[in-house]
Design an enzyme around this catalytic site. Structure first.
Site, short mmCIF file in Angstrom:
data_model
loop_
_atom_site.label_atom_id
_atom_site.label_comp_id
_atom_site.label_asym_id
_atom_site.label_seq_id
_atom_site.Cartn_x
_atom_site.Cartn_y
_atom_site.Cartn_z
CE LYS A 266 1.14 -1.19 -2.04
NZ LYS A 266 1.53 -0.69 -0.72
NE ARG B 57 1.88 5.77 4.40
CZ ARG B 57 2.38 4.87 3.55
NH1 ARG B 57 2.89 5.27 2.37
NH2 ARG B 57 2.41 3.59 3.85
CE1 TYR C 210 3.62 17.65 -30.85
CE2 TYR C 210 3.95 15.62 -29.59
CZ TYR C 210 3.22 16.37 -30.50
OH TYR C 210 2.08 15.84 -31.04
CG MET D 28 -0.90 10.37 -25.85
SD MET D 28 -2.52 10.93 -26.41
CE MET D 28 -2.56 12.60 -25.79
C1 LIG Z 1 2.65 -1.55 -0.24
C2 LIG Z 1 2.83 -1.96 1.16
C3 LIG Z 1 3.69 -3.03 1.48
C4 LIG Z 1 4.58 -3.71 0.46
O1 LIG Z 1 5.76 -2.97 0.32
P1 LIG Z 1 6.95 -3.40 -0.70
O2 LIG Z 1 7.99 -2.38 -0.48
O3 LIG Z 1 6.36 -3.34 -2.07
O4 LIG Z 1 7.35 -4.78 -0.33
C5 LIG Z 1 3.76 -3.42 2.81
N1 LIG Z 1 3.00 -2.81 3.76
C6 LIG Z 1 2.19 -1.77 3.49
C7 LIG Z 1 1.42 -1.14 4.58
C8 LIG Z 1 2.09 -1.31 2.19
O5 LIG Z 1 1.29 -0.27 1.92
#
Ligand SMILES: *Cc1c(COP(=O)(O)O)cnc(C)c1O
Length: 359
Positions: free
Chosen positions: A35, A134, A256, A304
């Site tokens: 992801k 969650r 800045y 930036m």
């Molecule tokens: C992102 C994610 C993972 C991977 O977690 P890491 O800590 O990066 O290994 C596993 N399960 C779910 C549901 C996630 O959203």
């Protein structure tokens, strides 16, 4: 490329980390989580590099599937948030996606389509909430969902949960969630998935049929505590260079807002990377970087497109001196600690403007 600034991505390190993580749980199958463009490392390159070894890939939502399919990745792709819209379900077969279903609405969308033979009775995944609050169905509703959505709950269904405290193995909440989940699924489902990177390393009871691993593969320890460091090799190395140098007098300031003032005559190096490249603007004075391997500290605000460092103490800094913002010689977690964040955030925030160079 005219600007030298780039992120080098060490694919050999990726393979090394994958093997190291598999060693913790040789009997589990591994979902490689790609992801957020593989946490900034490049989803297509990561998936191509691991496609012969990974059993499955995972992304957060459907939009992230397309580029992987266009690049020819064949493995099933697990969509961790399930479908956001009912129409997405129609792409289940053609994209060969597996949904991690976590609401009753999603169970309904998929169950209905399996019943109507619109999509195959694939082994979908279902997520339960064991305390993180969650995503996930409630365990107390298991029986009624099982009765109602019988095309989804069958012997091959993978049932998953996600731990809130896997990176704090001494936290009782982890053991409580694991035990609650395993007890609830006993005699019901044989295919279970709990572990992310942290759990796979230090909660052996969470490494079951499938693990879902992200950050560790990219070479950043999932633990904030150094004593839990594991032997992983950094995959991303963030490089830039010095594009200007100036000597300033005591009492003169930099950047800045003139937030930093030299206490003595100082040599200031300007580096070609800024918050538009994803380097956090909140990085404080004192955040480290390496100039030709030698450590110096950020002074003044992050701009930036530029950073400024005090390099007064360094012997050989010139225009063109290479700068490592993080990587093999300065860990991303060390930099993250200075900035008050975690390696995950630094890695994923590096913007498209920074070319990825694959080694
Ligand atoms: C992102 C994610 C993972 C991977 O977690 P890491 O800590 O990066 O290994 C596993 N399960 C779910 C549901 C996630 O959203």
């Amino acid at each position: 490329m005219a600007r030298y600034t780039h992120a080098s991505i060490d694919l050999a390190a990726l393979s090394y980390n994958f093997a190291a993580m598999c060693d913790f749980s040789p009997n589990s199958k591994q979902v490689v989580v790609v992801k957020a463009d593989a946490y900034g490392n490049g989803a297509v390159a990561t998936a191509k590099h691991l496609q012969d070894k990974a059993d499955m890939f995972a992304v957060a939502f459907l939009d992230e599937v397309f580029e992987l399919r266009e690049a020819g990745i064949q493995q099933p792709i697990l969509v961790l948030q399930g479908p956001h819209r009912e129409q997405e379900c129609e792409l289940t077969n053609s994209l060969n996606v597996i949904w991690l279903l976590h609401t009753e609405q999603q169970l309904n969308w998929i169950n209905k389509r399996i019943e109507n033979n619109e999509i195959d009775n694939l082994h979908h995944w279902v997520k339960f909430d064991t305390g993180m609050h969650r995503l996930g169905l409630l365990l107390k509703d298991y029986e009624s969902f099982h009765r109602e959505y019988r095309h989804i709950f069958h012997s091959k269904t993978v049932v998953a949960t996600h731990l809130a405290t896997a990176d704090e193995p001494e936290n009782d909440l982890s053991a409580l969630a694991i035990n609650t989940f395993i007890r609830a699924m006993k005699g019901r489902h044989g295919c279970l998935s709990i572990a992310n990177s942290a759990a796979n390393i230090c909660l052996p009871s969470a490494a079951l049929t499938w693990n879902r691993m992200g950050i560790s593969l990219y070479g950043s320890s999932p633990f904030e505590h150094d004593e839990l460091a594991v032997d992983l090799k950094p995959v991303m190395q963030l490089h830039s260079e010095v594009i200007a140098l100036r000597q300033i007098e005591a009492g003169e300031s930099v950047g800045y807002g003139a937030t930093w003032t030299a206490e003595k005559p100082s040599l200031i190096a300007t580096v070609a990377l800024g918050y538009a490249d994803g380097y956090p603007r909140q990085a404080p004075i004192g955040t480290p970087a390496l100039f030709a391997g030698e450590r110096a500290h950020l002074v003044g605000r992050v701009s930036m497109d530029m950073l400024t460092f005090d390099v007064t103490h360094l012997q050989q800094v010139d225009i063109g001196t290479p700068v490592e913002l993080w990587g093999k010689n300065l860990s991303i977690n060390t930099v993250a600690k200075h900035i008050g964040t975690i390696g995950y955030e630094l890695m994923t925030r590096i913007s498209k403007r920074v070319p990825r160079v694959y080694l």
